[in-house]
Design an enzyme around this catalytic site. Sequence first.
Site, PDB file in Angstrom:
ATOM      1  CB  ILE A  34       4.058   7.239  -5.747  1.00  0.00           C
ATOM      2  CG1 ILE A  34       5.219   6.308  -6.093  1.00  0.00           C
ATOM      3  CG2 ILE A  34       4.258   7.815  -4.336  1.00  0.00           C
ATOM      4  CD1 ILE A  34       6.582   6.929  -5.968  1.00  0.00           C
ATOM      5  CG  HIS A  35      -1.539   5.092  -3.639  1.00  0.00           C
ATOM      6  ND1 HIS A  35      -1.822   4.729  -2.351  1.00  0.00           N
ATOM      7  CD2 HIS A  35      -1.106   3.965  -4.276  1.00  0.00           C
ATOM      8  CE1 HIS A  35      -1.596   3.428  -2.200  1.00  0.00           C
ATOM      9  NE2 HIS A  35      -1.154   2.943  -3.355  1.00  0.00           N
ATOM     10  CB  VAL A  36      -2.316   8.709   0.409  1.00  0.00           C
ATOM     11  CG1 VAL A  36      -2.129   9.034   1.884  1.00  0.00           C
ATOM     12  CG2 VAL A  36      -2.984   9.874  -0.296  1.00  0.00           C
ATOM     13  CB  ALA A  39       3.270   9.591  -0.587  1.00  0.00           C
TER      14      ALA A  39
END
Length: 108
Positions: A34-36, A39
């Site tokens: 879960i990266h930018v 998210a």
Amino acid sequence: MNEPTRTYLESEKDTQDQIEELQATCIVKNAAGIHVRPAGVIVRLFDGEPCDVHFTYAGKTINAKSIMSILMLGAPQGGEILVTIRSKEAHRILQKIQDAFSSGFGEL
């Protein structure tokens, strides 16, 4: 993902519109975890929803309506996140987040 567990909050059992607390474990499918971008998808998914929502991963519990909190979890691919939703519409909202995890937040 598993079937959600359902809890009726004691003080709200007698109300007509019951607030439920549902929990389910969701698996991160994205190769980068879960990266930018994922998210941001999560935060937008909960925007305007009448709920309290928390993610628990590796012993940390965070407010899942906060992009910074989600990023600080550092959930990698394969990470199991316990999703807890408290709302009168908990089942519908939980289904939305389960669908998002299943689709890799649109990246798969």
